[in-house]
Structures are given as structure tokens and as C-alpha cells.
Write an enzyme that holds these catalytic residues in place. Structure first.
Site, PDB file in Angstrom:
ATOM      1  N   GLU A  44       0.727  -1.216  -0.029  1.00 24.00           N
ATOM      2  CA  GLU A  44       0.066   0.004  -0.023  1.00 24.00           C
ATOM      3  C   GLU A  44       0.965   1.357   0.007  1.00 24.00           C
ATOM      4  O   GLU A  44       2.081   1.314   0.915  1.00 24.00           O
ATOM      5  CB  GLU A  44      -0.834   0.153   1.182  1.00 24.00           C
ATOM      6  CG  GLU A  44      -2.042   0.701   1.109  1.00 24.00           C
ATOM      7  CD  GLU A  44      -2.923   0.532   2.288  1.00 24.00           C
ATOM      8  OE1 GLU A  44      -2.744   1.514   3.322  1.00 24.00           O
ATOM      9  OE2 GLU A  44      -3.819  -0.406   2.270  1.00 24.00           O
ATOM     10  N   GLY A  45       0.638   2.162  -0.907  1.00 24.36           N
ATOM     11  CA  GLY A  45       1.278   3.571  -0.787  1.00 24.36           C
ATOM     12  C   GLY A  45       0.665   4.529  -0.334  1.00 24.36           C
ATOM     13  O   GLY A  45      -0.633   4.286   0.185  1.00 24.36           O
ATOM     14  N   ALA A  46       0.806   5.904  -0.299  1.00 25.22           N
ATOM     15  CA  ALA A  46       0.241   6.955  -0.039  1.00 25.22           C
ATOM     16  C   ALA A  46      -1.137   6.901  -0.550  1.00 25.22           C
ATOM     17  O   ALA A  46      -2.220   7.401  -0.011  1.00 25.22           O
ATOM     18  CB  ALA A  46       1.081   8.112  -0.058  1.00 25.22           C
TER      19      ALA A  46
ATOM     20  N   GLU B  99      -3.393   1.045  -3.438  1.00 26.89           N
ATOM     21  CA  GLU B  99      -2.768  -0.226  -3.365  1.00 26.89           C
ATOM     22  C   GLU B  99      -2.124  -0.879  -4.517  1.00 26.89           C
ATOM     23  O   GLU B  99      -2.352  -0.257  -5.611  1.00 26.89           O
ATOM     24  CB  GLU B  99      -3.886  -1.205  -2.977  1.00 26.89           C
ATOM     25  CG  GLU B  99      -4.485  -1.356  -1.588  1.00 26.89           C
ATOM     26  CD  GLU B  99      -5.422  -2.304  -1.563  1.00 26.89           C
ATOM     27  OE1 GLU B  99      -5.359  -2.903  -0.457  1.00 26.89           O
ATOM     28  OE2 GLU B  99      -6.119  -2.289  -2.395  1.00 26.89           O
ATOM     29  N   VAL B 100      -1.267  -1.751  -4.197  1.00 26.04           N
ATOM     30  CA  VAL B 100      -0.507  -2.459  -5.575  1.00 26.04           C
ATOM     31  C   VAL B 100      -1.155  -3.831  -5.307  1.00 26.04           C
ATOM     32  O   VAL B 100      -0.900  -4.514  -4.309  1.00 26.04           O
ATOM     33  CB  VAL B 100       0.896  -2.307  -5.465  1.00 26.04           C
ATOM     34  CG1 VAL B 100       1.518  -2.825  -6.557  1.00 26.04           C
ATOM     35  CG2 VAL B 100       1.443  -0.726  -5.509  1.00 26.04           C
TER      36      VAL B 100
ATOM     37  N   LYS C  29      -0.986  -1.109  -9.770  1.00 29.65           N
ATOM     38  CA  LYS C  29      -1.205   0.043  -8.843  1.00 29.65           C
ATOM     39  C   LYS C  29      -2.595   0.523  -9.165  1.00 29.65           C
ATOM     40  O   LYS C  29      -2.875   1.007 -10.329  1.00 29.65           O
ATOM     41  CB  LYS C  29      -0.090   1.068  -9.208  1.00 29.65           C
ATOM     42  CG  LYS C  29       0.230   1.826  -7.989  1.00 29.65           C
ATOM     43  CD  LYS C  29       1.557   2.728  -8.511  1.00 29.65           C
ATOM     44  CE  LYS C  29       1.885   3.834  -7.371  1.00 29.65           C
ATOM     45  NZ  LYS C  29       3.384   4.134  -7.433  1.00 29.65           N
TER      46      LYS C  29
ATOM     47  N   ASP D  68      13.449  10.613  -5.172  1.00 33.41           N
ATOM     48  CA  ASP D  68      13.048   9.851  -3.877  1.00 33.41           C
ATOM     49  C   ASP D  68      13.703   8.643  -3.914  1.00 33.41           C
ATOM     50  O   ASP D  68      13.073   7.459  -3.543  1.00 33.41           O
ATOM     51  CB  ASP D  68      11.673   9.890  -4.051  1.00 33.41           C
ATOM     52  CG  ASP D  68      11.097   9.551  -2.357  1.00 33.41           C
ATOM     53  OD1 ASP D  68      11.859   9.552  -1.490  1.00 33.41           O
ATOM     54  OD2 ASP D  68       9.786   9.156  -2.194  1.00 33.41           O
TER      55      ASP D  68
HETATM   56  N1  LIG Z   1       6.004  -3.172  -9.429  1.00 33.43           N
HETATM   57  C1  LIG Z   1       5.954  -3.948  -8.152  1.00 33.43           C
HETATM   58  N2  LIG Z   1       6.019  -5.074  -7.720  1.00 33.43           N
HETATM   59  C2  LIG Z   1       6.042  -5.673  -6.687  1.00 33.43           C
HETATM   60  N3  LIG Z   1       5.756  -4.940  -5.500  1.00 33.43           N
HETATM   61  C3  LIG Z   1       5.421  -3.824  -5.726  1.00 33.43           C
HETATM   62  C4  LIG Z   1       5.497  -3.097  -6.945  1.00 33.43           C
HETATM   63  N4  LIG Z   1       5.278  -1.835  -7.049  1.00 33.43           N
HETATM   64  C5  LIG Z   1       4.961  -1.532  -5.710  1.00 33.43           C
HETATM   65  N5  LIG Z   1       4.990  -2.594  -5.002  1.00 33.43           N
HETATM   66  C6  LIG Z   1       4.718  -2.923  -3.606  1.00 33.43           C
HETATM   67  O1  LIG Z   1       3.726  -2.059  -2.937  1.00 33.43           O
HETATM   68  C7  LIG Z   1       4.362  -1.204  -2.206  1.00 33.43           C
HETATM   69  C8  LIG Z   1       3.333   0.177  -2.586  1.00 33.43           C
HETATM   70  O2  LIG Z   1       4.033   0.780  -3.589  1.00 33.43           O
HETATM   71  P1  LIG Z   1       3.714   2.349  -4.143  1.00 33.43           P
HETATM   72  O3  LIG Z   1       4.511   2.614  -5.285  1.00 33.43           O
HETATM   73  O4  LIG Z   1       2.289   2.589  -4.194  1.00 33.43           O
HETATM   74  O5  LIG Z   1       3.904   3.230  -2.785  1.00 33.43           O
HETATM   75  P2  LIG Z   1       5.253   3.347  -2.038  1.00 33.43           P
HETATM   76  O6  LIG Z   1       6.386   3.470  -3.067  1.00 33.43           O
HETATM   77  O7  LIG Z   1       5.411   2.428  -0.778  1.00 33.43           O
HETATM   78  O8  LIG Z   1       4.781   4.486  -1.388  1.00 33.43           O
HETATM   79  P3  LIG Z   1       4.727   6.114  -1.783  1.00 33.43           P
HETATM   80  O9  LIG Z   1       4.054   6.356  -3.201  1.00 33.43           O
HETATM   81  O10 LIG Z   1       3.743   6.404  -0.567  1.00 33.43           O
HETATM   82  O11 LIG Z   1       5.762   6.578  -1.581  1.00 33.43           O
HETATM   83  C9  LIG Z   1       5.594  -0.889  -2.171  1.00 33.43           C
HETATM   84  O12 LIG Z   1       6.458  -0.543  -1.263  1.00 33.43           O
HETATM   85  C10 LIG Z   1       6.101  -2.444  -2.880  1.00 33.43           C
HETATM   86  O13 LIG Z   1       6.469  -3.255  -1.741  1.00 33.43           O
END
Ligand SMILES: Nc1ncnc2c1ncn2[C@@H]1O[C@H](COP(=O)(O)OP(=O)(O)OP(=O)(O)O)[C@@H](O)[C@H]1O
Length: 470
Positions: free
Chosen positions: A15-17, A20-21, A36, A128
């Protein structure tokens, strides 16, 4: 659940900000794609960021960068289709306070640099870079991800200065806090901090500003302290060039590629365990141990950034000076997908090949270090964990988020807020999985506390091989 014809949502990856992924798997071909999902109705402030992220990510095509497969908008929902990185986050390979084997760190760092060099050659800055945004595929290949803060800094062959203050404070370069900075050196600085995290398992400072004691010590060339004493002489000499406080004198990409630490065959990397305090004193007193002119460790640049008001800046920040766009502090909180128990693929012997695309779902495995099993009942586990938390003096509360979940709040050694959750999942046969996830604060501090709790639970920890228990 079928998402589109033949493609099924298999599990939540994180989950990001802004959303969800999920992992999408093709029923026939077993191909895997990360999806995403951003709900712009819930996060209207994400619209610009997502648009820019898509615009930039679609330009990229490199082995060390997560591939962009496409995007689609349905009403307020934005879907972004990405290469699936089955190896999890680089962050999960770092052992708190220890880091990792120097050869491994060199290998990861080389791949990171290859990816960042590719971006810079295209005129794109990531802004970042941190171990949480660096993923790994099933073959342990680095995949740079999360282009939410990325920007184009070269237009028609001319580099422009950037002024948006964004990134994650412990990884951000000092000039970014001041405004008007060049893009490549700022990313290079973040790579330097990542290298310290890989080699030492800790971050050198909260933020690179004059009110930060650790940063000021570094600027004056005092390296007789942690984490520097954990690094061997060659690594320290390299880090010194990556973390040169003056952006103009910081090492450039070409020189990084040619640097002895990176070009050395693994055997030449020196021992892990650091140069120790005696050597540190010699270094601090000005003895050039490397014998190389450009490696003189005492020549730290002493230009000091102006003091700035940063009260409002939190751990993960984005402060724009021009466009008035501002994101709230963001903390990556990867949520275990409690809705389906087969979202948890655990194992200890499967290795990276387990994650390849040919694997049946049951062997697909996310390598997350912050989880382990205990051999007792669910109630007893909660009791044991909360008793330890009381004993340590951590605040906690028991909630329910697709199963029992203990939220722990504390402050780390730098007095920053640290919040993490322990999901308690019954696996059957008196086996309980404890899955720890960071909600807010420094990831390495979180891991430090995870190790501490794990040690306290060692009497009931399952020490055997981790296999799936139905
Ligand atoms: N392509 C991917 N393959 C596998 N896992 C992924 C992938 N992209 C993201 N994730 C998982 O999902 C989580 C959330 O990803 P997302 O890019 O939405 O946000 P983030 O990088 O954690 O945070 P933010 O955007 O809040 O800085 C990641 O921390 C990662 O563990």
C-alpha cells in the site's frame, strides 16, 4: 477475483500513500503484472503526481527500472500496470545495524547506479531514491520504482535547476533543503545514503542540515563514530565522495562508474566490520591511507548550507516552492492482505527461483524479513507480544484489520515517531504467523525493534523450515 479476462487479482503487494498495489496473474500463461490502483476521488491531490508519474515512467526502458506496461482510467480510478518485482524491497535485505555483505552491497549498488545513470542520461531525476523504492525481481535484479517525484531536468539539451523540495529527509541532499539545486548530484547523494544503509544497516542522520549534530560532525570530517567506523577504508573513501556536502564537488556519475570500490572485483572490497576506532583517529588526523590522491578522507567540503525553517517537514515530504502543490507526510505502509490467507507465501529454502514466473501460486514468495512464526495459540501469542511491549514500555493497542492486529507506537533513538503493526495470523497446528509492517517512521529503526521483539519471543519462535501450513 477476475480483474479482466483471464487476469486474476492474486494478492495485495503493498500500500502506498495513494492506493494499493495488487498482483495480477494470467490464468493461462501464468504471467504476472503489478497493478497500482489509485482512487482519485479519495486522493484528489494525487492527480497531478499520478499524471506526471505515468508520463515519465512510460518513457523508461531499462533492466534496472520497473517496466511500465500501461495505464488506464476508469472514472476516478487510475490503474497503472507495471512489471512485477517478486523479490520484494531492497530495504528487506538490510539487516538492522549490520547491513549486508560488502560484495552483495557492491552488486546492488552497481545496478542502482546503472539505473540512475540511465535516468540522468535521459534528463530525468528520480528525487526519492531510498531502499523502500528499490525493488528486486526473482533473479535479484534491482528495479528502481516509484516515479511519483520524478521530473525532467534537461530540456532541449539544457539542464535546468530544480527548486521543489521533495524526497525523504534522511536520504535528501543538503542543497535540496535550500532550494535551487542540480538534479544529478541530488540523486547521487541519495545513492550515497543508500550505500551507507546497505553497508552499515543504519542511516547516518535524520536530515542533512545544520541543526543535525550527526551531519555537522560529518561535515567537519569527524568519522570516529558510527556508522562510519563500520565501513572499511575503501568504502568510506567512496562514501566520502558520494556524500560531499558541496553539490559542485560531489562525485559525478562517470567517476562513480570508474571508482575503485565499484570496479574492484568482489575480493578486493575489504573486510566487513569496519576500520575501527584507531584507524578512524588516523583518518581524522589527516593520514591518507588509500594512497590515492582523490581518496584523501579528510578533504570534506566545509561549505555550510544556510539554516532553514523545516518545522513543517516530516519524514517523507514534498514541498514545492512554486506550484503550491504539497503532499502530506507519506509513510509507506504495506498492508498484509488479510482478506485471503493465501496472500502469505512464506518459505526459507525456496530461494529466489521460487519467485519466478513459472512457479505455481503456492510457491510464489515474497521475501519479507519482518515476519516469523511462533508455535502457540493465537491468544497466547497476543498475550506474549503485548506483555513484552508493556515490559519494554511501548504503547500499543489491539485492533482488528482482517484479523487481530497490534499497533505499536514509540519514539526512536532520535526522538522521531515510530509506528508499526503486528498482524497476528493463525496458521493452524498451533502455528501463528507474526507479520510486522512499518506504518510511520524510520524503516531501520523499525527493523531494530523487530529484531528486539523477535529475540524476546525466541523461546516460542518456530525455528524449523517455513513451509505453507494449510
Ligand atoms: N512493481 C511492483 N512489484 C512488486 N511490488 C510492488 C511493485 N510496486 C509496488 N510494490 C509494493 O507495493 C508497495 C506500495 O507501492 P507504491 O509505489 O504504491 O507506494 P510506495 O512506494 O510504498 O509509497 P509512496 O508512493 O507512498 O511513496 C511498495 O512498497 C512495494 O512493496
Amino acid at each position: 477475483m477476475e480483474f479482466i479476462e483471464e487476469w486474476f487479482i492474486e494478492q495485495t503487494l503493498g500500500e502506498g500513500a495513494f492506493g494499493e498495489v495488487k498482483l495480477l496473474v494470467n490464468k493461462k500463461t501464468k504471467d504476472e503484472v503489478a497493478l497500482k490502483i489509485i482512487n482519485l476521488q479519495l486522493h484528489p491531490d494525487a492527480a497531478d503526481t499520478v499524471r506526471k508519474e505515468v508520463q515519465i515512467h512510460k518513457l523508461l526502458d531499462h533492466d534496472n527500472i520497473i517496466r511500465f506496461y500501461g495505464s488506464r482510467k476508469e472514472g476516478p480510478i487510475e490503474y497503472i500496470f507495471l512489471e512485477y518485482a517478486s523479490g520484494g524491497e531492497l530495504f528487506d535485505r538490510i539487516e538492522p545495524d549490520c547491513g549486508m555483505d560488502a560484495n552483495k552491497a557492491q552488486n546492488y549498488f552497481q545496478q542502482l547506479i546503472n539505473g540512475v545513470d540511465y535516468l540522468h542520461k535521459l534528463g530525468i531525476a528520480h528525487r526519492d531514491l531510498k531502499p523502500e523504492n528499490i525493488l528486486l525481481d526473482g533473479s535479484d535484479r534491482i528495479k528502481i520504482s516509484d516515479f511519483g517525484f520524478a521530473t525532467v531536468f534537461r530540456i532541449r539539451g539544457r539542464d535546468r535547476l530544480l527548486d521543489k523540495r521533495c524526497g525523504t529527509l534522511p536520504y535528501v541532499a543538503p542543497e535540496v533543503l535550500k532550494g535551487n539545486y542540480k538534479a544529478p548530484p541530488a540523486d547521487i547523494w541519495s545513492c550515497g545514503i543508500i550505500l551507507v544503509a546497505l553497508l552499515a544497516g543504519e542511516l547516518p542522520w535524520d536530515k542533512p542540515s545544520n541543526d543535525c549534530h550527526e551531519f555537522m560532525k560529518w561535515k567537519t570530517g569527524d568519522m570516529c563514530c558510527l556508522p562510519w567506523t563500520k565501513l572499511d577504508i575503501k568504502a568510506l573513501s567512496f562514501v566520502k565522495r558520494l556524500l560531499c556536502p558541496s553539490a559542485g564537488r560531489r562525485i559525478t556519475m562517470d567517476l562513480i562508474m570508474a571508482h575503485p570500490w565499484l570496479s574492484k572485483k568482489s575480493s578486493g572490497l575489504g573486510t566487513k566490520g569496519g576500520y575501527g576506532i584507531q584507524l578512524a583517529k588516523k583518518i581524522a588526523s589527516g593520514l591518507n591511507l588509500s594512497g590515492r590522491e582523490d581518496d584523501s578522507i579528510i578533504h570534506l567540503c566545509l561549505s555550510q548550507p544556510e539554516a532553514r525553517k523545516e518545522d513543517e517537514v516530516d519524514c517523507h515530504f514534498d514541498q514545492s516552492s512554486n506550484d503550491h502543490h504539497r503532499r502530506n507526510p507519506i509513510f509507506s505502509f504495506s498492508q498484509p492482505a488479510g482478506e485471503r490467507v493465501d496472500d502469505f507465501f512464506i518459505g526459507s529454502q525456496l530461494g529466489s527461483q521460487a519467485a519466478n514466473t513459472q512457479s505455481p501460486p503456492i510457491t510464489r514468495w515474497v521475501k519479507r524479513l519482518t515476519r516469523f512464526c511462533v508455535t502457540t495459540t493465537l491468544d497466547k501469542t497476543i498475550h506474549e507480544v503485548t506483555e513484552i511491549l508493556d515490559d519494554i514500555g511501548f504503547q500499543w493497542k489491539l485492533g482488528n484489520s482482517s484479523g487481530p492486529c497490534i499497533t505499536v507506537s514509540t519514539v526512536d533513538k532520535r526522538k522521531n515517531l515510530l509506528v508499526f503493526k503486528a498482524h497476528v495470523i493463525e496458521m493452524g497446528n498451533r502455528m501463528v504467523l507474526l507479520d510486522f509492517r512499518l506504518s510511520r517512521g524510520d524503516g531501520l529503526e523499525f527493523k531494530r525493534n523487530f529484531v528486539r521483539l523477535r529475540e524476546r519471543l525466541s523461546k516460542i519462535e518456530w525455528k524449523g523450515p517455513m513451509t505453507w501450513v494449510m
